[in-house]
Design a protein around this motif. Structure first.
Motif, PDB file in Angstrom:
ATOM      1  N   ASP A  99      32.786  48.730  29.070  1.00  0.00           N
ATOM      2  CA  ASP A  99      32.584  47.376  29.847  1.00  0.00           C
ATOM      3  C   ASP A  99      32.460  46.156  28.827  1.00  0.00           C
ATOM      4  N   LEU A 100      31.926  46.340  27.839  1.00  0.00           N
ATOM      5  CA  LEU A 100      31.561  45.596  27.060  1.00  0.00           C
ATOM      6  C   LEU A 100      33.291  45.248  26.322  1.00  0.00           C
ATOM      7  N   LEU A 101      34.011  46.189  26.180  1.00  0.00           N
ATOM      8  CA  LEU A 101      35.623  45.890  25.568  1.00  0.00           C
ATOM      9  C   LEU A 101      36.215  45.091  26.468  1.00  0.00           C
ATOM     10  N   GLY A 102      36.122  45.680  27.789  1.00  0.00           N
ATOM     11  CA  GLY A 102      36.931  44.993  28.989  1.00  0.00           C
ATOM     12  C   GLY A 102      36.426  43.336  29.091  1.00  0.00           C
ATOM     13  N   LYS A 103      35.311  43.250  29.101  1.00  0.00           N
ATOM     14  CA  LYS A 103      34.778  41.888  29.345  1.00  0.00           C
ATOM     15  C   LYS A 103      35.121  40.922  28.352  1.00  0.00           C
ATOM     16  N   GLY A 136      33.369  48.446  42.224  1.00  0.00           N
ATOM     17  CA  GLY A 136      32.861  49.484  41.412  1.00  0.00           C
ATOM     18  C   GLY A 136      33.750  50.150  40.317  1.00  0.00           C
ATOM     19  N   VAL A 137      35.192  49.589  40.295  1.00  0.00           N
ATOM     20  CA  VAL A 137      36.330  50.372  39.464  1.00  0.00           C
ATOM     21  C   VAL A 137      36.220  49.381  38.133  1.00  0.00           C
ATOM     22  N   PRO A 138      35.832  50.143  37.165  1.00  0.00           N
ATOM     23  CA  PRO A 138      35.898  49.577  35.822  1.00  0.00           C
ATOM     24  C   PRO A 138      37.267  49.186  35.419  1.00  0.00           C
ATOM     25  N   VAL A 139      37.870  48.225  35.609  1.00  0.00           N
ATOM     26  CA  VAL A 139      39.120  47.684  35.023  1.00  0.00           C
ATOM     27  C   VAL A 139      39.090  46.253  34.825  1.00  0.00           C
ATOM     28  N   TYR A 140      39.765  45.887  33.634  1.00  0.00           N
ATOM     29  CA  TYR A 140      39.851  44.387  33.298  1.00  0.00           C
ATOM     30  C   TYR A 140      41.037  43.918  32.984  1.00  0.00           C
ATOM     31  N   PHE A 141      41.419  42.786  32.573  1.00  0.00           N
ATOM     32  CA  PHE A 141      42.887  42.555  32.369  1.00  0.00           C
ATOM     33  C   PHE A 141      42.886  41.547  31.040  1.00  0.00           C
ATOM     34  N   THR A 142      43.993  41.572  30.258  1.00  0.00           N
ATOM     35  CA  THR A 142      44.362  40.520  29.294  1.00  0.00           C
ATOM     36  C   THR A 142      45.763  40.204  29.663  1.00  0.00           C
ATOM     37  N   GLN A 143      45.960  39.082  29.264  1.00  0.00           N
ATOM     38  CA  GLN A 143      47.390  38.352  29.361  1.00  0.00           C
ATOM     39  C   GLN A 143      47.948  37.594  28.181  1.00  0.00           C
ATOM     40  N   ASP A 144      49.133  37.886  27.810  1.00  0.00           N
ATOM     41  CA  ASP A 144      49.702  37.124  26.493  1.00  0.00           C
ATOM     42  C   ASP A 144      50.637  35.766  26.976  1.00  0.00           C
ATOM     43  N   ALA A 145      51.384  35.501  26.321  1.00  0.00           N
ATOM     44  CA  ALA A 145      52.203  34.237  26.527  1.00  0.00           C
ATOM     45  C   ALA A 145      53.446  34.609  27.590  1.00  0.00           C
ATOM     46  N   PRO A 175      53.613  35.667  32.209  1.00  0.00           N
ATOM     47  CA  PRO A 175      52.867  35.861  33.441  1.00  0.00           C
ATOM     48  C   PRO A 175      52.271  37.256  33.906  1.00  0.00           C
ATOM     49  N   ASN A 176      52.582  38.288  33.219  1.00  0.00           N
ATOM     50  CA  ASN A 176      52.315  39.753  33.546  1.00  0.00           C
ATOM     51  C   ASN A 176      50.822  39.780  32.888  1.00  0.00           C
ATOM     52  N   LEU A 177      50.094  40.684  33.610  1.00  0.00           N
ATOM     53  CA  LEU A 177      48.786  41.173  33.261  1.00  0.00           C
ATOM     54  C   LEU A 177      48.959  42.537  32.366  1.00  0.00           C
ATOM     55  N   LYS A 178      48.169  42.896  31.319  1.00  0.00           N
ATOM     56  CA  LYS A 178      47.900  44.196  31.030  1.00  0.00           C
ATOM     57  C   LYS A 178      46.593  44.560  31.547  1.00  0.00           C
ATOM     58  N   LEU A 179      46.433  45.618  32.147  1.00  0.00           N
ATOM     59  CA  LEU A 179      45.171  46.049  32.832  1.00  0.00           C
ATOM     60  C   LEU A 179      44.511  47.132  31.816  1.00  0.00           C
ATOM     61  N   LEU A 180      43.288  47.105  31.632  1.00  0.00           N
ATOM     62  CA  LEU A 180      42.507  47.932  30.681  1.00  0.00           C
ATOM     63  C   LEU A 180      41.555  48.753  31.413  1.00  0.00           C
ATOM     64  N   PHE A 181      41.541  49.923  31.028  1.00  0.00           N
ATOM     65  CA  PHE A 181      40.840  51.095  32.066  1.00  0.00           C
ATOM     66  C   PHE A 181      40.568  52.392  31.152  1.00  0.00           C
ATOM     67  N   VAL A 182      39.658  53.162  31.489  1.00  0.00           N
ATOM     68  CA  VAL A 182      39.681  54.571  31.010  1.00  0.00           C
ATOM     69  C   VAL A 182      39.820  55.682  32.008  1.00  0.00           C
ATOM     70  N   ASP A 183      39.721  55.220  33.227  1.00  0.00           N
ATOM     71  CA  ASP A 183      39.695  56.033  34.259  1.00  0.00           C
ATOM     72  C   ASP A 183      41.095  56.032  34.761  1.00  0.00           C
ATOM     73  N   LYS A 184      42.278  56.838  34.510  1.00  0.00           N
ATOM     74  CA  LYS A 184      43.718  56.597  34.889  1.00  0.00           C
ATOM     75  C   LYS A 184      43.689  56.698  36.572  1.00  0.00           C
ATOM     76  N   ASP A 185      43.106  58.062  36.726  1.00  0.00           N
ATOM     77  CA  ASP A 185      43.331  58.310  38.409  1.00  0.00           C
ATOM     78  C   ASP A 185      42.758  57.132  39.224  1.00  0.00           C
ATOM     79  N   ARG A 186      41.681  56.547  38.903  1.00  0.00           N
ATOM     80  CA  ARG A 186      40.913  55.583  39.665  1.00  0.00           C
ATOM     81  C   ARG A 186      41.615  54.414  39.668  1.00  0.00           C
TER      82      ARG A 186
END
Ligand code: PMV
Length: 328
Positions: free
Chosen positions: A248-252, A293-302, A304-315
């Motif tokens: 969560d700290l990494l994602g945030k 309650g799903v631990p998922v975060y995003f990052t974005q570069d230069a 329009p697309n997002l890269k989602l960050l997560f550890v629980d693939k199925d969820r």
């Protein structure tokens, strides 16, 4: 200071090296920055204003094969197709390769195979120039250290200096004018459960390249003044999160850093925006998923697309069935 001066510092007298008479091949992964590189203190040498920290994607990258061309012309092939000599990519590659043969005594045959999804806003230049630096090292038998190769890759594209390694990688901004202290280094921590999901909202060409966008931001954005402090703070927190495997700290930290980078661009003039309406909708979906309650975060570069960050693939897949999941 010119790129050729740095090449001389790194390699000495280039005439000492002869090209290999066999084909050589090297692979480099692409990388996603979790604390971004945004802004150059030296545009010629790709020296950054701040340090940055990325994670490499194990199986998404570029494999480059180099040999001496059989004809009196450079031949560049990307994914089986000849690169048009008039394209920006051809010219960029040519300028880079010319650094290593000052007298054009031979021509290069370059064959690049990329597994990076095309037009997805994943850094294809990062793995491209890193694989090229690694291949050149074999081609001329330089036997450079990874640190030197990182600096060589940086001369092709800033973020390429991080693609010399797998895993978590920090690019030290450095202070020297010649950039001899500006290179990347791997962190010793592994985190194989960390996943990146590519959320493509548009595959259109971006309206403005990162080089121009960075420069405009530096020159006109009031908010950019606080960017170095934000990065310094985020780097400390991110390294702690990685060390303690605190997802969560990494994602945030990563999400907040990406949003801050885009805020500096929005406050530039004329404004720079990589946001499409679909980008904003995608962000709201991520925030909604988190609210549920799903631990998922995003990052974005230069782009329009997002890269989602997560550890629980199925969820994550249940909420975002369209994403392509990539292993860090
Ligand atoms: O290396 P460049 O010029 O493609 O710049 C990359 C900049 C970002 O992708 C937006 C951030 C980063 O650190 O990779």
């Amino acid at each position: 200071m010119k790129k050729s001066h740095i090449v001389e510092k790194l390699l000495g007298d280039l005439s000492r090296y002869t090209p290999s008479n066999k084909a050589v091949t090297a692979y480099a992964p692409t990388n996603i920055a979790l604390v971004k590189y945004w802004g150059k203190r030296n545009q010629e040498l790709n020296l950054p204003m701040t340090s940055s920290l990325s994670v490499s994607l194990t199986d998404k990258g570029a494999t480059t094969t180099l040999s001496v061309s059989a004809i009196a012309q450079d031949v560049f092939v990307l994914n089986g197709k000849p690169v048009p000599t008039t394209s920006v990519f051809y010219q960029r590659l040519l300028c880079y390769l010319d650094l290593f043969r000052p007298f054009k005594t031979f021509y290069f045959n370059v064959d690049i195979v990329s597994t990076v999804p095309i037009a997805a806003g994943l850094a294809s230049s990062a793995c491209g120039f890193a694989a090229m630096a690694l291949a050149l090292d074999k081609f001329f038998s330089w036997q450079l250290s990874s640190q030197q190769l990182s600096m060589l890759a940086r001369l092709g594209s800033g973020s390429a200096c991080r693609s010399i390694w797998p895993g978590f990688v920090e690019w030290h901004a450095g202070e020297r004018e010649d950039g001899m202290d500006s290179y990347a280094e791997p962190l010793s921590v592994q985190w194989p459960e960390l996943c990146i999901g590519l959320m493509i909202v548009s595959d259109k060409e971006k309206t403005i390249g990162s080089r121009e966008a960075m420069q405009r931001t530096i020159e006109t954005s009031e908010l950019y003044k606080s960017w170095p402090q934000k990065v310094a703070h985020d780097l400390v927190i991110l390294k702690k999160a990685i060390q303690e495997k605190d997802f969560d700290l990494l994602g945030k930290t990563a999400e907040s850093n990406a949003l801050a980078m885009h805020a500096t661009m929005l406050s530039a003039w004329p404004p720079v925006s990589y946001y499409l309406p679909e980008t904003i909708s995608a962000m709201h979906r991520v925030w909604q998923a988190r609210a549920e309650g799903v631990p998922v975060y995003f990052t974005q570069d230069a782009g329009p697309n997002l890269k989602l960050l997560f550890v629980d693939k199925d969820r994550a897949r249940r909420y975002f069935p369209e994403i392509a999941v990539m292993q860090a």
